[in-house]
Design a protein around this motif. Structure first.
Motif, PDB file in Angstrom:
ATOM      1  N   SER A  54      -4.007   3.256  13.963  1.00 54.63           N
ATOM      2  CA  SER A  54      -4.065   2.568  12.666  1.00 54.63           C
ATOM      3  C   SER A  54      -5.323   2.942  11.895  1.00 54.63           C
ATOM      4  N   ALA A  56      -0.189   4.375   2.003  1.00 53.98           N
ATOM      5  CA  ALA A  56      -0.040   4.295   3.457  1.00 53.98           C
ATOM      6  C   ALA A  56       1.425   4.377   3.855  1.00 53.98           C
ATOM      7  N   ASP A  61       0.868  -1.178   0.000  1.00 52.83           N
ATOM      8  CA  ASP A  61       0.000   0.000   0.000  1.00 52.83           C
ATOM      9  C   ASP A  61       0.903   1.225   0.000  1.00 52.83           C
ATOM     10  N   VAL A  88      -4.845   6.474  10.316  1.00 54.60           N
ATOM     11  CA  VAL A  88      -3.976   6.436   9.132  1.00 54.60           C
ATOM     12  C   VAL A  88      -4.697   5.780   7.965  1.00 54.60           C
ATOM     13  N   ALA A  89      -5.407   4.673   8.248  1.00 51.70           N
ATOM     14  CA  ALA A  89      -6.128   3.980   7.183  1.00 51.70           C
ATOM     15  C   ALA A  89      -7.200   4.864   6.560  1.00 51.70           C
TER      16      ALA A  89
END
Length: 768
Positions: A549, A8, A5, A552-553
């Motif tokens: 997390s 990311a 990814d 950020v996702a």
């Protein structure tokens, strides 16, 4: 093979906000997690001492060897950790018992430091250095190597990928020839580890050196040496010390088994732990996936460069992987580097004296080297080719990410929840945190927290309902249970006539009934208690990980290690000043915990930061201090204060603390719990928790930010409505974290929340 990814990975790389970085083959950009690992351990060393910090991190330090072994296809015993690849090279070569006339076969791809050391060995031992000829594609001529191996050879050494091009040497074929001749092979894997799959044991490589700073994305000052079991039987370190040898008798020593015999005692533990984080990040998707992505992107970079007038690609035919080299007509490579850097595109130049056997053979005085990594994308390729195509000075690079819809200051539970809720609703978010993730300087660290419906004032009831719903929502999004219902007891002297806790489904019980509910809690008849069947334990550590997390996702730009110097209204928006530059946003959310007063002067005089300590106490029978024998509790102890605690939970021992403490300065590092502080709490544990018969097994200190009447301030500042705060959690704010985060997102995006009027910042200190 896991699919990468890149978006990311790019978001998790702080350096990509400031330039287009094409220098992974020199010193790649570390991730935020690597940076945080290093800083956190340095902070721990400064707090408790280097030896003590090493003890704390011993298991993680050991894991670095296993991670490195997984990367190269060996075992942990095959790995020595060093300060650089050159240190690893010297350790290996200086252990070889060279004799006059010994032949060393070296590839033309050899690195400058390796060649210089070979010359030194020639001066010292009289060895003979033979540079192997190259095949038409630029690789080692395998026929010439086979012929050279027919006569005695002490060592063969090649660079898997040189510093001067994207050439990839045929390691498998070279190793097969060396093994057939019974000659050790030393592989310089400096430019290949992290971008090309390498299985040294399967290949039959005896020695290999690598560095952390290049494609592994580890800290500078880290490296490794691989030494196979076969070669270790033949080599003894030239300069052993206590790390690699044992003083076994008054006049002798023995070398330890395994590759660590080549290490020395003193090292930078923080950097090695950072390397461990980098290794995990490489192994998570797998090097195959990294190679597939970077080789593909490098191929597209080559294609794009081929269309730029005046640019000539200089890689040999056998080039591959992530490195591309070129020159520009009528421009010295060093000048090309300076011109591109002014445009915010970072490349480097390699002069011929860094690779004379390669560049000199090809008639090149210098080349420009561009090397891609997982944080690069097509926009970087376009930026590089566009900057090359410009004549004269290129325009200055404008850092990405200097503008957002909302800037959130603070990454505690409230800042983390606000960032997640804002990002998932489509807002662009920059989150700034002055420390590394997982730090212990504020109020949101630690393993567990309590949640309860019982509150003294009904004004809190609606927010409590929101809190329970929000924890359910966060648990579902995280895919794990974050709230475990156990019931809770909250005791106070029976003779105290002031109102106590109350709430939906709560009941008042005497000491006898309390003992039936929680046999692990011992209250005398002088106490009465409120039983809250909805109370429970929050997995605080898992919640914080989930919020990071998930944010950020959802697209939040999280920036740790960034201190906010100040902010000013900017029309209807806000300007935020940091050491890295100025940021702008439509809205600012300040959720800075103990540092809120420094950032919001209008609240400074109303907020008080205090030190709180907790201890975890062992028990010979853990079941007696675990649910259902014990749940969250508090006891208002006359003359002492409010004792609170949580049951043993998920491997952590029983936790207790006092809900008050001395004034604390948040700008000074948090200090460990003292023996006196722990002893005070242990006396209370013995009094009220008969099954807590063990020692103090852990302790933690934190900071409460207290406000008048233990209220919060949640909402817009009266005079600057584009600035929102979530402050003064007064020791009971964690349980509301996800709900307050959602509320801040509502307010920042224009939704009214009249249910929070009782927590309006303008009313702090005046509301009933």
């Amino acid at each position: 093979m896991t699919r990468l990814d890149p978006a990311a990975l790019r978001a998790g790389t702080p350096g990509m906000r400031y330039a287009r970085h094409f220098n992974a083959a020199g010193s790649a950009l570390p991730s935020a997690a690597v940076l945080e690992t290093v800083i956190e351990h340095l902070r721990l060393e400064a707090t408790i001492g280097g030896y003590e910090a090493a003890e704390v991190a011993r298991e993680r330090h050991e894991q670095v060897y296993a991670l490195a072994a997984r990367l190269v296809g060996g075992t942990a015993d095959d790995i020595a950790l060093t300060e650089s690849a050159t240190v690893a090279w010297h350790a290996a070569m200086d252990a070889v018992p060279f004799a006059p006339g010994d032949r060393i076969l070296a590839s033309a791809s050899s690195y400058v430091s390796s060649a210089i050391h070979l010359f030194r060995l020639r001066e010292t031992y009289g060895v003979i250095i033979e540079v192997l000829p190259c095949a038409p594609d630029g690789t080692v001529d395998l026929e010439a190597l086979e012929k050279a191996l027919r006569a005695p050879v002490r060592l063969v050494t090649i660079a898997h990928v040189p510093t001067s091009s994207g050439l990839v040497e045929p390691v498998a074929e070279v190793a097969a020839l060396a093994n057939a001749a019974g000659v050790p092979l030393l592989l310089d894997a400096v430019q290949s580890l992290g971008q090309l799959p390498v299985d040294l044991a399967a290949l039959g490589v005896d020695l290999a050196v690598g560095t952390g700073r290049k494609f592994l994305r580890g800290p500078r000052g880290t490296g490794l040496l691989y030494a196979s079991p076969r070669i270790r039987e033949l080599l003894r370190p030239a300069r052993p010390d206590v790390r690699g040898a044992v003083w076994s008798s008054p006049d002798g020593y023995r070398v330890k088994d395994g590759a660590r015999r080549f290490e020395t005692w003193e090292t930078a533990h923080a950097l090695r732990l950072g390397l461990g984080t980098a290794l995990r990040e490489a192994l998570d998707p797998g090097v195959d996936a990294i190679h597939s992505y970077t080789a593909g992107l490098a191929g597209r970079l080559k294609d794009a460069l081929a269309t730029v007038p005046g640019v000539t690609l200089t890689d040999p035919p056998a080039a591959g992987g992530a490195i591309v080299t070129f020159v520009v007509d009528r421009e010295e490579p060093a000048d090309t580097v300076r011109r591109l850097r002014a445009a915010g595109v970072h490349v480097t130049s390699v002069p011929d004296h860094h690779g004379r056997w390669d560049l000199g053979r090809r008639g090149l005085r210098s080349v420009v080297r561009a090397s891609v990594h997982v944080y690069n994308d097509e926009s970087d390729v376009s930026a590089l080719t566009a900057a090359l195509g410009r004549s004269g000075s290129a325009p200055a690079f404008v850092p990405s990410g200097s503008r957002a819809d909302v800037i959130v200051v603070g990454a505690g539970v409230h800042g983390g929840a606000a960032s997640w809720h804002l990002a998932r609703r489509g807002a662009s978010v920059i989150q700034l945190e002055r420390f590394a993730d997982g730090h212990h300087q504020g109020s949101s660290h630690g393993h567990i927290r309590m949640i309860r419906r019982a509150y003294p004032n009904p004004v809190w009831d609606e927010l409590v309902d929101h809190a329970y719903l929000a924890w359910s929502e966060l648990s579902e999004a995280a895919g794990e249970t974050l709230l475990t219902t156990t019931g809770g007891l909250y005791a106070r002297p029976a003779a105290d006539g002031t109102p106590g806790l109350r709430g939906p489904a709560c009941e008042t019980v005497d000491a006898a009934r309390a003992a039936q509910i929680f046999p692990g809690l011992r209250l005398g008849d002088e106490f009465t208690a409120v039983y809250d069947p909805a109370a429970g334990v929050l997995d605080a550590a898992a919640a914080m990980r989930a919020l990071r997390s998930l944010a950020v996702a959802a697209g939040a730009d999280r920036r740790t290690g960034v201190r906010v110097l100040g902010w000013e209204p900017d029309g209807d928006g806000v300007t935020v000043r940091t050491p890295d530059g100025v940021l702008r946003a439509d809205r600012l959310v300040v959720a800075a915990g103990p540092w809120t007063g420094a950032l919001v002067p209008s609240l400074r005089d109303l907020l008080r930061v205090v030190r709180i300590v907790n201890i975890h106490v062992g028990a010979s029978d853990v079941a007696r201090v675990s649910a259902p024998a014990l749940g969250p509790f508090s006891v208002d102890v006359p003359g002492v204060g409010l004792l609170y605690g949580l049951p043993a939970f998920d491997g952590a021992a029983l936790k207790i603390g006092l809900d008050h403490g001395p004034a604390d300065d948040p700008d000074r590092p948090q200090t460990p719990v003292t023996a006196a502080e722990a002893a005070e709490l242990l006396v209370l544990a013995r009094r009220f928790l008969p099954a807590a018969d063990g020692d103090v097994v852990d302790s933690v200190s934190c900071r409460y930010t207290m406000a008048p009447r233990n209220r919060f301030a949640v909402g817009a500042l009266p005079d600057v409505p584009q600035v929102l705060v979530a402050a003064a959690c007064s020791g009971h704010g964690f349980k509301f974290g996800p709900a307050i985060g959602a509320a801040l997102a509502d307010l920042a995006l224009g939704k009214q929340r009249p249910d929070l009027d009782f927590l309006a910042p303008g009313a702090l200190g005046t509301a009933p």
